[in-house]
Design a protein around this motif. Structure first.
Motif, PDB file in Angstrom:
ATOM      1  N   PRO A 211       0.739  -1.146   0.011  1.00 51.49           N
ATOM      2  CA  PRO A 211      -0.108   0.012   0.106  1.00 51.49           C
ATOM      3  C   PRO A 211       0.702   1.174   0.029  1.00 51.49           C
TER       4      PRO A 211
ATOM      5  N   LEU B 224       0.868   5.477   0.034  1.00 50.70           N
ATOM      6  CA  LEU B 224       0.479   6.975   0.106  1.00 50.70           C
ATOM      7  C   LEU B 224       1.736   7.959  -0.353  1.00 50.70           C
TER       8      LEU B 224
ATOM      9  N   CYS C  46      -6.374  11.728   7.547  1.00 53.40           N
ATOM     10  CA  CYS C  46      -5.425  10.460   7.857  1.00 53.40           C
ATOM     11  C   CYS C  46      -5.757  10.286   9.231  1.00 53.40           C
ATOM     12  N   SER C  47      -5.746   9.003   9.320  1.00 51.35           N
ATOM     13  CA  SER C  47      -5.716   8.561  10.964  1.00 51.35           C
ATOM     14  C   SER C  47      -4.201   8.243  11.304  1.00 51.35           C
TER      15      SER C  47
ATOM     16  N   PRO D 260      -0.548   1.340   9.787  1.00 50.52           N
ATOM     17  CA  PRO D 260      -0.884   0.061   9.070  1.00 50.52           C
ATOM     18  C   PRO D 260      -0.536  -1.267   9.609  1.00 50.52           C
TER      19      PRO D 260
ATOM     20  N   ILE E 134      -8.243   2.090   7.720  1.00 48.34           N
ATOM     21  CA  ILE E 134      -7.455   3.393   7.817  1.00 48.34           C
ATOM     22  C   ILE E 134      -7.479   3.908   6.288  1.00 48.34           C
ATOM     23  N   TRP E 135      -7.005   3.016   5.483  1.00 46.15           N
ATOM     24  CA  TRP E 135      -6.738   3.334   4.137  1.00 46.15           C
ATOM     25  C   TRP E 135      -7.661   2.544   3.030  1.00 46.15           C
TER      26      TRP E 135
ATOM     27  N   VAL F 221      -3.327   4.169  -2.409  1.00 44.80           N
ATOM     28  CA  VAL F 221      -4.684   4.036  -1.377  1.00 44.80           C
ATOM     29  C   VAL F 221      -4.579   5.515  -0.974  1.00 44.80           C
ATOM     30  N   LEU F 222      -5.901   5.590  -0.545  1.00 44.15           N
ATOM     31  CA  LEU F 222      -6.457   7.075   0.061  1.00 44.15           C
ATOM     32  C   LEU F 222      -6.464   6.889   1.437  1.00 44.15           C
ATOM     33  N   CYS F 223      -6.643   7.787   2.220  1.00 42.57           N
ATOM     34  CA  CYS F 223      -7.186   7.592   3.877  1.00 42.57           C
ATOM     35  C   CYS F 223      -8.364   7.640   3.698  1.00 42.57           C
ATOM     36  N   PHE F 224      -9.056   6.991   4.607  1.00 41.15           N
ATOM     37  CA  PHE F 224     -10.372   6.574   4.850  1.00 41.15           C
ATOM     38  C   PHE F 224     -11.263   7.193   5.986  1.00 41.15           C
TER      39      PHE F 224
ATOM     40  N   TYR G 242     -15.548   5.700  -2.214  1.00 43.08           N
ATOM     41  CA  TYR G 242     -14.428   4.966  -2.592  1.00 43.08           C
ATOM     42  C   TYR G 242     -15.022   3.902  -3.608  1.00 43.08           C
TER      43      TYR G 242
END
Length: 454
Positions: free
Chosen positions: A34, A36, A55-56, A60, A129-130, A165-168, A176
């Motif tokens: 993954p 970012l 972002c958290s 990960p 988180i992502w 990936v993107l922050c979730f 998404y």
């Protein structure tokens, strides 16, 4: 809002890693990384994509992924640990990511369809988180290569695949390209909707509409489905198939009797039916108990939630009609059908529930369905009765049924849809059934249908 995104492509690397055992030539090994992109921390970039969630701070720890491989699209659903080294994050070795190479081939095709990154919760997967956005989702524009990703693996290789990936934020799961229960597995059920529209004069129409469904008690909740529309048509009468959706059970702490789903149904145009739609919206909430009450005995299919747009809602939606055709297969001939074929159903009065087919009257309600099935009079004949066709006579009286059809999940039934507005009188129809045994024999009988108001 501080956000992250990425605008780059995924890369695949076939590598041999020191001190790892040699990989067999009949498999290929996969690992996912993954990624970012830190470039979006720049102020100019953040300003362009400030709709993305923050972002958290969580680390990960696990990847939840789904992929298919080979000509048969063999599925793999897996949660695997995430490791890291000086080159970044990567998924740990897992036997399920040993992809078999087909005999006689040197490569195999693999498609990654889902990819989520989760935090650690005491050694087990925690929160998402992502997320890797999917093609055609609103957030797909923020990555160079949204899912699905497809590539070929070489026999004997270990391939590392970077996944953008993107922050979730689970409140925006649909953006998404995922459904809520893709992220949070729950017990699932079927929920169906059907709608009628009434003009100011009180005339009823089968409605075309757009349905939004949220997890919560208002449109501020988590979107489960947006802009769902029915399949509509005209085969002598205008019809709209119910919109049937898969919904999750409520979150822990929400009682089964408490509202947890919120729906909005908006009337839309139907030019050949009622024309241009007015501004009519119906909204409401449902509990898990109400969802379960709509399920049929098979536990899979469901009756629909009946929505009335600009109508005085009936307190009684009526009920479906089930007609059983019992056949004396040992004695039946074309000349004695009234003595060897018997009709029973769940609706008719004693007077109309005659065993004589030509006198049988099946009572139906507007916007409901009628189900025909067949059985033998004696159970030891080894024969089966299949209702093969129901069709309107040439001089068929009132047009009560809009169509007849079968459904794969309801084996043994022929189904008819009843029109949405109430009319008086009878519809005369022919019912064709076939006896399957040592020989096939087909017969036609001619009962009647009559509508009862809801």
């Amino acid at each position: 809002m501080a956000v992250i995104g990425l605008l780059f492509y995924s890369c695949n690397k076939d590598e041999s890693v020191p001190n790892e055992p040699e990989i067999s030539q009949d498999i290929a090994v996969l690992s996912f990384g993954p990624v970012l992109n830190e470039m979006v921390n720049r102020a100019a970039v953040r300003q362009q994509i400030d709709d993305l969630p923050e972002c958290s701070d969580a680390t990960p720890a696990f990847a939840q992924l789904s992929l298919t491989y080979g000509e048969s699209d063999t599925p793999i659903d897996l949660v695997v640990e995430i490791l890291s080294d000086e080159n970044g994050l990567f998924t740990a070795y897992d036997e399920e990511l040993e992809i078999p190479i087909p005999s006689g081939s040197t490569t195999v095709s693999v498609t990654l369809t889902d990819f989520l990154v989760l935090s650690d919760n005491g050694g087990i997967p925690g929160d998402v988180i992502w997320a890797a956005p999917k093609m055609d989702s609103e957030y797909a524009v923020f990555v160079e290569t949204p899912l699905p990703l497809t590539w070929d693996l070489r026999a004997g290789s270990k391939t590392y695949v970077d996944v953008p990936v993107l922050c979730f934020d689970d409140r925006q799961v649909n953006l998404y390209g995922y459904l809520f229960f893709d992220i949070t597995p729950k017990e699932l059920s079927t929920l169906c909707f059907f709608a009628n529209y009434c003009t100011e004069s009180g005339r009823h129409y089968t409605a075309n509409y757009s349905l939004d469904l949220y997890l919560g008690t208002s449109s501020l909740g988590t979107p489960l489905y947006l802009d769902q529309t029915p399949e509509t048509g005209n085969d002598g009468q205008f019809y709209a198939d119910p919109v049937c959706l898969t919904v999750p059970a409520p979150e822990d702490g929400i009682d089964a009797s408490e509202p947890y789903l919120y729906y909005e149904i908006t009337l839309t145009d139907w030019p050949d039916n009622y024309g241009t739609a007015g501004n009519y919206i119906e909204a409401g909430t449902l509990s898990w108990l109400q969802v379960q009450e709509l399920l049929n005995p098979d536990g899979t299919t469901a009756e629909y939630k009946h929505i009335y747009l600009n109508c005085e809602e009936s307190n009684d939606d009526g009920e479906d009609t089930y007609v059983t055709v019992t056949v004396d297969t040992r004695n039946i001939t074309a000349d004695n059908l009234n003595e060897t074929v018997f009709f029973t159903d769940n609706r008719s009065s004693t007077a109309s529930n005659s065993a004589v087919p030509e006198n049988h009257i099946a009572l139906v309600n507007p916007n409901r369905r009628i189900f025909w099935s067949g059985t033998t009079l004696e159970s030891d004949t080894g024969e089966t009765i299949i209702i093969t066709e129901v069709y309107r006579k040439e001089e068929g009286g009132e047009m009560i049924l809009t169509r007849t059809y079968t459904e794969p999940d309801l084996e043994g039934f022929l189904i008819g849809d009843v029109r949405s507005d109430y009319i008086e009188g009878f519809e005369f129809y022919n019912l064709v059934f076939t006896i399957y045994g040592e020989t096939e024999r087909t017969f036609t009988i001619d009962p009647k249908i009559k509508m009862q108001p809801n």
